[in-house]
Design an enzyme around this catalytic site. Structure first.
Site, short mmCIF file in Angstrom:
data_model
loop_
_atom_site.label_atom_id
_atom_site.label_comp_id
_atom_site.label_asym_id
_atom_site.label_seq_id
_atom_site.Cartn_x
_atom_site.Cartn_y
_atom_site.Cartn_z
N LYS A 1 -29.42 46.67 -56.76
CA LYS A 1 -30.70 46.00 -56.60
C LYS A 1 -31.52 46.61 -55.47
CE LYS A 1 -29.39 41.75 -55.88
NZ LYS A 1 -27.92 41.94 -55.72
N LYS B 1 -20.22 37.77 -53.12
CA LYS B 1 -20.87 37.44 -54.38
C LYS B 1 -22.36 37.74 -54.32
CE LYS B 1 -21.81 33.40 -57.30
NZ LYS B 1 -23.27 33.43 -57.08
N LYS C 1 -25.46 38.53 -48.23
CA LYS C 1 -24.97 39.73 -47.54
C LYS C 1 -26.11 40.48 -46.87
CE LYS C 1 -23.17 41.75 -51.06
NZ LYS C 1 -23.77 40.79 -52.01
N ASP D 1 -18.59 40.92 -56.77
CA ASP D 1 -18.28 40.38 -58.10
C ASP D 1 -18.46 41.43 -59.19
OD1 ASP D 1 -20.97 40.38 -57.60
OD2 ASP D 1 -21.31 38.28 -58.10
#
Length: 322
Positions: free
Chosen positions: A63, A32, A37, A151
């Site tokens: 990102k 998620k 991560k 996700d």
């Protein structure tokens, strides 16, 4: 002379010198957004490199923050942005334009389109196409670690699973419903493509920000995967990672934790995880935490029209049974 030539021809030539090739493990890490991560991968890759392994870390999150901790907050030029600039300038992109290294870790970011200006999944596909042009299949690494959002369910983010681009998947989760919901979805994706003939399996779960409540451990047992590491919800880890500081150093307080994770990630086989149903997933949590005590009350047409609703007479003609 003829005898001499025959004797020389009978001598077996020496084997040609050849470069020993590594059997690269390509591991895709899913979880998620915001679950940690990037933190996990930066420290894991740093520990692997400290152990003498050749490691390539590839950020596949739009990102572009996978490598930020590794480079102490510095932004890494992305493959998508750099290739676009090079193309407009009529130049060829090179490895040195997009791949950077620190203390033995090689790292790069695929990147993604600007907000509202493109599909992140297609950006992932374009990024891997560029990697192939740069010679990705000829690179010589012990481990290639891929960081993916779990996700986001579009095809680009499922690329490593759908196309057997990795041998195994590691999921990062915590003791909360949303992160385990994502982890379960990743297990479902792996299960789906295995049924279509795929070979990718789930190596295990990394529990991040572990507060000891046990839901993530219960999830791992329920789907049939091991827990590769449980990173505690500790203030020292939170503070150092917020300051872009690597904690997975061999001589540091958390060195043994990440050394064990490195060993487990390397040795864990890709297993066939069994995803849970929604009810089974909710069953891992207390009822008051999941709304299990709430009942679904159907709405009526009168509810939809508001308090001033007045039923209108029907113009339908109803015939008596003959």
């Amino acid at each position: 002379m003829v005898a001499d030539l025959r004797a020389e021809a009978a001598i077996e030539p020496e084997a040609p010198a050849s470069k020993a090739t590594r059997e690269t493990q390509i591991i895709a890490i899913y979880g998620k957004g915001g679950i940690g991560k990037s933190f996990t991968l930066s420290n894991l890759s740093y520990m692997m490199a400290s152990q003498g392994k050749r490691v390539l870390l590839i950020g596949c999150d739009p990102k572009s923050d996978t490598t930020s901790l590794l480079f102490e907050g510095r932004a890494c030029p992305t493959i998508i942005e750099t290739s676009t600039k090079k193309k407009l300038a009529g130049e060829e992109i090179t490895v040195g334009d997009v791949c950077f290294k620190r203390d033995g870790v090689f790292a790069m970011e695929l990147g993604g389109p600007e907000v509202g200006r493109g599909c992140g999944g297609r950006g992932i596909i374009h990024g891997f196409e560029t990697l192939e042009k740069l010679g990705f299949h000829d690179w010589d690494f012990d481990y290639v670690l891929l960081d993916f959002l779990g996700d986001v369910v579009c095809g680009g983010f499922g690329l490593p699973i759908a196309r057997d681009m990795c041998q195994k998947v590691i999921v990062v989760g915590s003791n909360d419903l949303q992160s385990l919901y994502v982890a379960n979805n990743v297990c479902s994706a792996v299960d789906y493509f295995r049924k279509l003939g795929g070979n990718v399996g789930v190596a295990g779960l990394v529990i991040n920000k572990d507060d000891g409540t046990g839901e993530a451990q219960a999830f791992a047992e329920a789907v049939g995967i091991p827990v590769l590491a449980a990173i505690p919800a500790h203030e020292d880890i939170r503070r150092k990672s917020a300051n872009y500081e690597i904690v997975g150093k061999p001589d540091g307080e958390w060195g043994p934790l990440f050394a064990a994770l490195a060993e487990n990630a390397a040795k864990a086989p890709p297993v066939h995880a069994k995803p849970l149903t929604q009810d089974e997933l909710l069953g891992l949590f207390k009822a008051d935490a999941t709304g299990a005590n709430v009942w679904l009350e159907p709405a009526t047409f009168e509810d939809m029209c508001g308090k001033d609703y007045a039923p209108k007479p029907s113009l339908e003609v109803i015939y008596d049974d003959a």
